[in-house]
Design an enzyme around this catalytic site. Structure first.
Site, short mmCIF file in Angstrom:
data_model
loop_
_atom_site.label_atom_id
_atom_site.label_comp_id
_atom_site.label_asym_id
_atom_site.label_seq_id
_atom_site.Cartn_x
_atom_site.Cartn_y
_atom_site.Cartn_z
CB SER A 117 -0.86 -0.09 1.17
OG SER A 117 -2.08 0.90 1.02
CG ASP A 145 -6.25 -3.52 -3.58
OD1 ASP A 145 -7.18 -2.84 -2.70
OD2 ASP A 145 -4.93 -3.53 -3.48
CG HIS A 186 -5.38 -2.82 0.53
ND1 HIS A 186 -4.75 -2.24 -0.87
CD2 HIS A 186 -4.85 -1.81 1.41
CE1 HIS A 186 -3.80 -1.26 -0.43
NE2 HIS A 186 -4.01 -1.01 0.95
#
Ligand SMILES: *[C@@H]1O[C@H](CO)[C@@H](O)[C@H](O)[C@H]1NC(C)=O
Ligand SMILES: *[C@@H]1O[C@H](CO)[C@@H](O)[C@H](O)[C@H]1NC(C)=O
Length: 549
Positions: free
Chosen positions: A198, A430, A466
């Protein structure tokens, strides 16, 4: 006599080693990096440390154990800029593997201490940075903490702290940490790695693009690159709810998502609850209108408004028929309250009992970015923003912040020349960062350097959320693949992936993740075995029913 001399020599050597590994700030040589002034340096011995707090580094596979390490904290400033940045360096006393690992952060956080614990558990000398704004705190706080530093006064963005977060602190971190490591162990690390997902993925790519000699290996997962575009685009689902004047309860959107999975699951040759061929899925949510779902014992029907919203989320922000950014894949969870068993997502809503009075719930970073950085107004109300205002904000975001935050420069030639190796993988389900931003970046890297696979490899993980989670197979050994590539020259053709590697109670399904743009085509055999798949240019046709994953 001779034996005695050897014993004495051994004793002297171990004293020397013990001295160089003393957890005392005054034993370190002065840290010198151009442009930095050290303000404070502390060392704290930790023995049997068990209080791992922040979420750990999801890239790493480690066993939880009490840790013995020296905790160095270095506080510094860029003189004249009035920032104050903390670098955290955790050095294992006994079982150091000789390597350095810098860990990335998530959301607005440049790094968290749980990540350091997972690195130390694997024997790495681990470090991260807070980039000058608060790192510790509640998770919501870390996600939403921009209000504390972004706009020191209405109309004024804190450019210094934004630059520190975007890039500069990422160059300071390894320069400081490597000196601390050398001072403590008496030798420099044999190899240096970056691991992050991320924001941590974006930080890894920033290091490859802008500071190409800092790391030998970079694991940059689900990277928050293309920031100036994708962060405003995360607000699109909420905008669509206002446009269609409807806030669907989580179960209604989940009903639509399940209909999409039923329709598109087979396109990748295997029925397993995962859409691995999102590009082939043309499911229209309107075909689910009228199908029923239940909330608290009351039957309801999927509405046309919810179908409009679902289609818009899948399509992404479109202005006059032109794509402004990507949407989510059809099997990505729309979002909901975790208490109901649904994962978070960009079309999250929260309702009262019976699915009544639903409210849209934004992923906080997107409205904060628009409010603080684009509008520079802490009182700006994103709820007042219409479609015209949204596209204006998106345009200004790209125009003002592209070169600072996007981290999307495809020119990796200096990283390649320095001998660096990099792996990126991105979950196709995600729920926060659109995976097409990663494949788009990789395509641009390949367009510039058709041989880029020699040092940079990209993989897609269908059904994975994610950074972690989701029903797809997760590549938990990606770091091992990176280390073998860097240290033994073995380039990964696939990443080994498995469902639920942490949950020993669920039968594990194995899948190879193939080097993009190849895909894992089902050849026949047990769909739970990796050997039933081969990397190919396209999927094989579906041949019959298979077990659910
Ligand atoms: C590391 O040291 C810093 C500075 O003294 C302190 O704030 C932090 O709590 C320490 N963490 C651990 C795990 O020792
Ligand atoms: C997004 O990525 C998926 C997976 O690689 C691909 O199938 C699809 O065609 C892409 N969509 C767009 C709009 O580029």
């Amino acid at each position: 006599m001779l034996g005695g001399a050897i014993t004495l020599l051994t004793a002297l050597l171990s004293v020397g080693e013990a001295r160089s590994r003393t957890c005392k700030a005054r034993n370190l040589p002065a840290i010198e990096v151009l442009g930095l002034e050290i303000v404070d340096l502390s060392a704290k011995e930790q023995r049997g440390f068990e209080a791992w707090s922040d979420p750990p580094d999801t890239n790493l596979l480690y066993d939880f154990k009490p840790l013995d390490f020296c905790n160095f904290t270095i506080t510094y400033t860029h003189p004249g800029l009035e920032d104050r940045i903390n670098v955290y360096v955790w050095l294992p006393f006994d079982d150091w593997n000789g390597r350095f690992m810098a860990h990335g952060g998530g959301g607005w956080s440049a790094g968290g201490d749980g990540a350091l614990a997972s690195g130390v558990a694997l024997g790495y000398a681990a470090a991260n940075t807070d980039a000058g704004h608060s790192l510790f705190g509640e998770f919501e706080d870390v996600l939403g903490n921009a209000r504390k530093w972004a706009v020191p006064s209405p109309g004024n963005v804190n450019w210094v702290l934004l630059q520190d977060f975007a890039s500069r602190a990422l160059d300071d971190l390894p320069k400081i940490a490597k000196q601390v490591i050398k001072g403590f162990y008496g030798e420099a690390p044999s190899y240096s790695y970056w691991s992050g997902c991320s924001t941590g993925g974006r930080q890894g790519l920033m290091s490859a693009q802008r500071y190409p000699t800092n790391y030998n290996g970079i694991l940059a997962v689900a990277p928050a690159i293309n920031w100036a575009s994708f962060v405003p685009a995360e607000y699109w689902p909420q905008l669509m709810m206002r446009k269609f004047d409807y806030c669907p309860p989580p179960r209604e959107l989940e009903t639509i998502r399940q209909a999409a999975i039923d329709s598109c699951d087979d396109l990748d040759g295997v029925r397993d609850g995962v859409i691995a061929a999102p590009g082939l899925c043309t499911f229209d949510a309107h075909s689910a209108v009228g199908s029923t779902f239940e909330i608290d014992g009351v039957m309801r029907k999927v509405t046309t408004a919810a179908a409009h919203i679902a289609n818009a989320v899948w399509e992404g922000p479109m202005r006059d028929g032109k794509r402004e950014w990507f949407g989510s894949t059809h099997d990505t969870p729309f979002g909901g309250m975790s208490a109901t068993g649904f994962p978070d997502g960009l079309a999250k809503t929260v309702c009262e009992a019976g699915g009544k009075n639903c409210k849209a719930y934004s992923f906080p970073i997107s409205p904060e970015w628009i409010q603080y950085f684009v509008e520079k107004d802490p009182d700006f109300d994103v709820l007042e923003m219409d479609e015209t205002g949204f596209f204006s904000a998106l345009h200004r975001s790209k125009n003002e912040y592209g070169s600072i935050m996007d981290t999307s420069d495809p020119d990796l030639s200096e990283f390649k020349a320095a001998g660096g190796k990099m792996i990126t993988w991105h979950g196709l389900a995600d729920e926060l960062i659109f995976p097409n931003g990663s494949s788009n970046y990789y395509e641009r890297v390949l367009a510039l350097d058709p041989a880029a696979r020699d040092f940079y490899r990209y993989f897609e993980a269908s059904g994975v959320g994610h950074c972690v989670g989701g029903v797809g197979a997760f590549p938990s050994h990606a770091l091992d693949s990176l280390v073998s590539w860097v240290e033994k020259g073995i380039a990964p053709e696939t990443l080994d992936a498995a469902t639920n590697p942490m949950d020993k109670s669920v039968p594990v399904t194995y899948r190879p993740l193939c080097l993009y743009p190849q895909v894992a085509a089902y050849k026949g055999g047990d769909p739970k075995d990796a050997s039933s798949f081969e990397c190919a240019d396209s999927f094989n046709a579906f041949k019959g029913p298979h077990t659910e994953l």
